[in-house]
Motif scaffolding. Structure first.
Motif, mmCIF file in Angstrom:
data_model
loop_
_atom_site.group_PDB
_atom_site.id
_atom_site.type_symbol
_atom_site.label_atom_id
_atom_site.label_comp_id
_atom_site.label_asym_id
_atom_site.label_seq_id
_atom_site.Cartn_x
_atom_site.Cartn_y
_atom_site.Cartn_z
ATOM 1 N N MET A 93 14.930 -4.304 13.853
ATOM 2 C CA MET A 93 13.550 -3.967 14.214
ATOM 3 C C MET A 93 13.083 -2.731 13.461
ATOM 4 S SD MET A 93 12.460 -6.226 16.330
ATOM 5 C CE MET A 93 11.096 -5.396 17.025
ATOM 6 N N ALA A 94 14.016 -1.766 13.304
ATOM 7 C CA ALA A 94 13.667 -0.555 12.565
ATOM 8 C C ALA A 94 13.434 -0.865 11.107
ATOM 9 C CB ALA A 94 14.752 0.489 12.737
ATOM 10 N N ARG A 95 14.178 -1.844 10.617
ATOM 11 C CA ARG A 95 14.024 -2.206 9.231
ATOM 12 C C ARG A 95 12.679 -2.862 8.984
ATOM 13 N NH1 ARG A 95 18.844 -5.471 6.414
ATOM 14 N NH2 ARG A 95 18.704 -4.491 4.366
ATOM 15 N N ASP A 96 12.270 -3.773 9.878
ATOM 16 C CA ASP A 96 10.972 -4.435 9.716
ATOM 17 C C ASP A 96 9.828 -3.425 9.722
ATOM 18 O OD1 ASP A 96 12.276 -6.787 9.574
ATOM 19 O OD2 ASP A 96 12.046 -7.297 11.706
ATOM 20 N N ARG A 97 9.897 -2.440 10.602
ATOM 21 C CA ARG A 97 8.828 -1.423 10.655
ATOM 22 C C ARG A 97 8.775 -0.615 9.360
ATOM 23 N NH1 ARG A 97 9.565 0.999 16.740
ATOM 24 N NH2 ARG A 97 8.859 -0.877 17.873
ATOM 25 N N SER A 98 9.887 -0.279 8.845
ATOM 26 C CA SER A 98 9.908 0.504 7.605
ATOM 27 C C SER A 98 9.363 -0.321 6.447
ATOM 28 C CB SER A 98 11.325 0.984 7.297
ATOM 29 O OG SER A 98 12.185 -0.132 7.106
ATOM 30 N N ASN A 99 9.674 -1.624 6.415
ATOM 31 C CA ASN A 99 9.138 -2.485 5.355
ATOM 32 C C ASN A 99 7.616 -2.600 5.462
ATOM 33 O OD1 ASN A 99 11.683 -2.954 4.290
ATOM 34 N ND2 ASN A 99 12.049 -4.778 5.580
ATOM 35 N N ALA A 100 7.105 -2.728 6.689
ATOM 36 C CA ALA A 100 5.653 -2.810 6.860
ATOM 37 C C ALA A 100 4.968 -1.538 6.400
ATOM 38 C CB ALA A 100 5.327 -3.083 8.327
ATOM 39 N N GLN A 101 5.551 -0.410 6.702
ATOM 40 C CA GLN A 101 4.966 0.861 6.259
ATOM 41 C C GLN A 101 5.044 0.990 4.741
ATOM 42 O OE1 GLN A 101 7.021 3.904 8.363
ATOM 43 N NE2 GLN A 101 6.033 3.415 10.370
ATOM 44 N N ASP A 102 6.127 0.476 4.145
ATOM 45 C CA ASP A 102 6.259 0.569 2.686
ATOM 46 C C ASP A 102 5.200 -0.264 1.975
ATOM 47 O OD1 ASP A 102 8.403 2.212 2.999
ATOM 48 O OD2 ASP A 102 9.916 0.629 2.841
ATOM 49 N N TYR A 103 4.779 -1.425 2.579
ATOM 50 C CA TYR A 103 3.784 -2.276 1.951
ATOM 51 C C TYR A 103 2.351 -1.855 2.280
ATOM 52 C CZ TYR A 103 7.438 -5.537 0.553
ATOM 53 O OH TYR A 103 8.548 -6.101 -0.041
ATOM 54 N N SER A 104 2.127 -1.305 3.434
ATOM 55 C CA SER A 104 0.755 -0.961 3.840
ATOM 56 C C SER A 104 0.189 0.195 3.034
ATOM 57 C CB SER A 104 0.703 -0.626 5.346
ATOM 58 O OG SER A 104 1.514 0.503 5.603
ATOM 59 N N GLY A 105 0.982 1.179 2.652
ATOM 60 C CA GLY A 105 0.478 2.321 1.905
ATOM 61 C C GLY A 105 -0.034 1.931 0.544
ATOM 62 N N PRO A 106 0.777 1.262 -0.280
ATOM 63 C CA PRO A 106 0.264 0.858 -1.594
ATOM 64 C C PRO A 106 -0.914 -0.106 -1.499
ATOM 65 C CG PRO A 106 2.643 0.802 -1.569
ATOM 66 C CD PRO A 106 2.224 1.028 -0.157
ATOM 67 N N LEU A 107 -0.942 -0.994 -0.443
ATOM 68 C CA LEU A 107 -2.058 -1.925 -0.299
ATOM 69 C C LEU A 107 -3.374 -1.208 -0.023
ATOM 70 C CD1 LEU A 107 -2.880 -4.882 -0.253
ATOM 71 C CD2 LEU A 107 -2.306 -4.937 2.189
ATOM 72 N N ARG A 108 -3.297 -0.197 0.788
ATOM 73 C CA ARG A 108 -4.520 0.590 1.059
ATOM 74 C C ARG A 108 -5.023 1.268 -0.200
ATOM 75 N NH1 ARG A 108 -1.945 3.127 5.887
ATOM 76 N NH2 ARG A 108 -2.317 1.713 7.607
ATOM 77 N N ARG A 109 -4.127 1.847 -0.908
ATOM 78 C CA ARG A 109 -4.541 2.534 -2.131
ATOM 79 C C ARG A 109 -5.122 1.541 -3.135
ATOM 80 N NH1 ARG A 109 0.168 5.528 -0.882
ATOM 81 N NH2 ARG A 109 1.472 4.150 -2.203
ATOM 82 N N LEU A 110 -4.545 0.339 -3.199
ATOM 83 C CA LEU A 110 -5.061 -0.663 -4.114
ATOM 84 C C LEU A 110 -6.479 -1.091 -3.715
ATOM 85 C CD1 LEU A 110 -4.619 -2.587 -6.498
ATOM 86 C CD2 LEU A 110 -3.565 -4.217 -4.895
ATOM 87 N N LEU A 111 -6.688 -1.341 -2.425
ATOM 88 C CA LEU A 111 -8.023 -1.732 -1.965
ATOM 89 C C LEU A 111 -9.044 -0.627 -2.210
ATOM 90 C CD1 LEU A 111 -7.137 -3.546 1.382
ATOM 91 C CD2 LEU A 111 -7.836 -4.578 -0.780
ATOM 92 N N LEU A 112 -8.627 0.605 -2.002
ATOM 93 C CA LEU A 112 -9.544 1.726 -2.237
ATOM 94 C C LEU A 112 -9.908 1.824 -3.702
ATOM 95 C CD1 LEU A 112 -11.059 4.147 -1.082
ATOM 96 C CD2 LEU A 112 -8.982 5.505 -1.386
ATOM 97 N N ALA A 113 -8.918 1.617 -4.591
ATOM 98 C CA ALA A 113 -9.185 1.684 -6.021
ATOM 99 C C ALA A 113 -10.122 0.572 -6.447
ATOM 100 C CB ALA A 113 -7.866 1.621 -6.795
ATOM 101 N N VAL A 114 -9.897 -0.662 -5.896
ATOM 102 C CA VAL A 114 -10.786 -1.784 -6.239
ATOM 103 C C VAL A 114 -12.204 -1.511 -5.766
ATOM 104 C CG1 VAL A 114 -11.231 -4.217 -5.818
ATOM 105 C CG2 VAL A 114 -8.904 -3.460 -6.286
ATOM 106 N N LEU A 115 -12.344 -0.950 -4.544
ATOM 107 C CA LEU A 115 -13.684 -0.652 -4.020
ATOM 108 C C LEU A 115 -14.382 0.390 -4.868
ATOM 109 C CD1 LEU A 115 -15.771 -1.083 -1.800
ATOM 110 C CD2 LEU A 115 -14.596 0.665 -0.431
#
Length: 303
Positions: free
Chosen positions: A1-23
């Motif tokens: 469970m701890a591993r899944d949470r860490s993976n989600a956090q690892d993917y959410s940060g770069p995705l936000r930055r990518l969406l912000l850059a596209v906007l």
């Protein structure tokens, strides 16, 4: 469970930055596109505007409703101010209406005073009632005319219709009127059409009784009562009122004057009749005249 949470956090940060850059790039591209000064780009911008603006009418509904609400609020505020002004003006008009009614009533009473038919030898002066000192033991009013106006104690006073009372007490600027209803008032009167003489005696009520009536059987309720002029206090033929009978059968006077609204009173200048001051001289002159007419001579004294 701890591993899944860490993976989600690892993917959410770069995705936000990518969406912000596209906007940011999209907004920058739209800005640059809107700033390019070219006929082809201008036509392209016109086509985009024609495609998007009709579909954005729903977005203008809240703005239009807010603007209309503000306009309606301003209109309501103006209506409230106008309503307040109209209320103030209505209060002022009511004040003027009350003043006009009072002036109309005063004018009517003054006209009534001028319509009273009096002996042409009697002159008059009109005064304003300043105070009313009516009480269970004394009924009188105060006038704003006095010795400076030539008022003399004992003169009769009237309102627009009938006799009110007589002057009893004169000051420099004021005078007091004893009303007919006062207990000390006694007025010689004549009842018409029977011609019966009587005394109208005040008893501190609104309908004074009739005393010393010669023949009550000749008097009927509704008969007219006028002053007789006996005693020289009041002039003759002044209207006092009408005969009325109380529940006990006693004859009283329904006064013609309106004692509930005494605002103006007419004071009658009445100096009475000439008094006989030298009675012996008059008797001697009349005796000499009679003897001269018959031819008799007065007797002479003998020693």
């Amino acid at each position: 469970m701890a591993r899944d949470r860490s993976n989600a956090q690892d993917y959410s940060g770069p995705l936000r930055r990518l969406l912000l850059a596209v906007l940011v790039l999209l907004l920058a591209g739209i800005f640059i596109l809107w700033r390019i000064d070219s006929p082809r780009v201008e036509r392209f911008r016109a086509q985009i505007t024609d495609q998007l603006m009709p579909n954005l009418d729903w977005a203008m509904v809240p703005v239009t409703g807010t603007v209309n609400l503000l306009r309606d609020f301003q209109s309501y505020q103006r209506l409230a101010e106008q309503n307040q002004e109209l209320r103030s003006e209505l209060r002022r008009m009511q004040t003027w209406k009350e003043a006009a009614l009072q002036l109309e009533q005063e004018n009517a009473r003054l006209l009534d005073l001028n319509k009273v038919r009096l002996d042409p030898r009697l002159t008059k002066i009109t005064g304003v009632v300043m105070a009313d000192s009516g009480s269970p033991y004394r009924q009188s009013v105060l006038l704003n005319v006095g010795a400076r106006d030539g008022i003399v104690e004992g003169w009769a006073t009237m309102d627009g219709i009938g006799l009110v009372g007589r002057i009893s007490g004169v000051g420099e600027n004021t005078s007091r009127v004893i009303l007919l209803t006062d207990a000390s008032s006694r007025i010689p009167a004549v009842i018409q059409p029977s011609g019966q003489r009587a005394i109208v005696a005040g008893d501190n009520t609104g309908a004074p009784p009739i005393d010393f009536l010669e023949n009550p059987d000749l008097v009927r309720p509704g008969d007219r009562i006028i002053s007789s002029g006996d005693g020289g206090v009041f002039p003759a033929d002044l209207l006092i009122g009408q005969v009325a009978a109380d529940p006990g059968g006693r004859l009283r006077v329904r006064l013609a004057a309106d004692f509930e609204r005494l605002e103006f009173l007419k004071v009658l200048r009445h100096h009475g009749t000439d008094r006989v001051s030298d009675t012996p001289s008059i008797i001697t002159d009349n005796l000499d005249t009679a003897q001269t007419a018959t031819g008799d001579t007065p007797p002479t004294e003998t020693e």
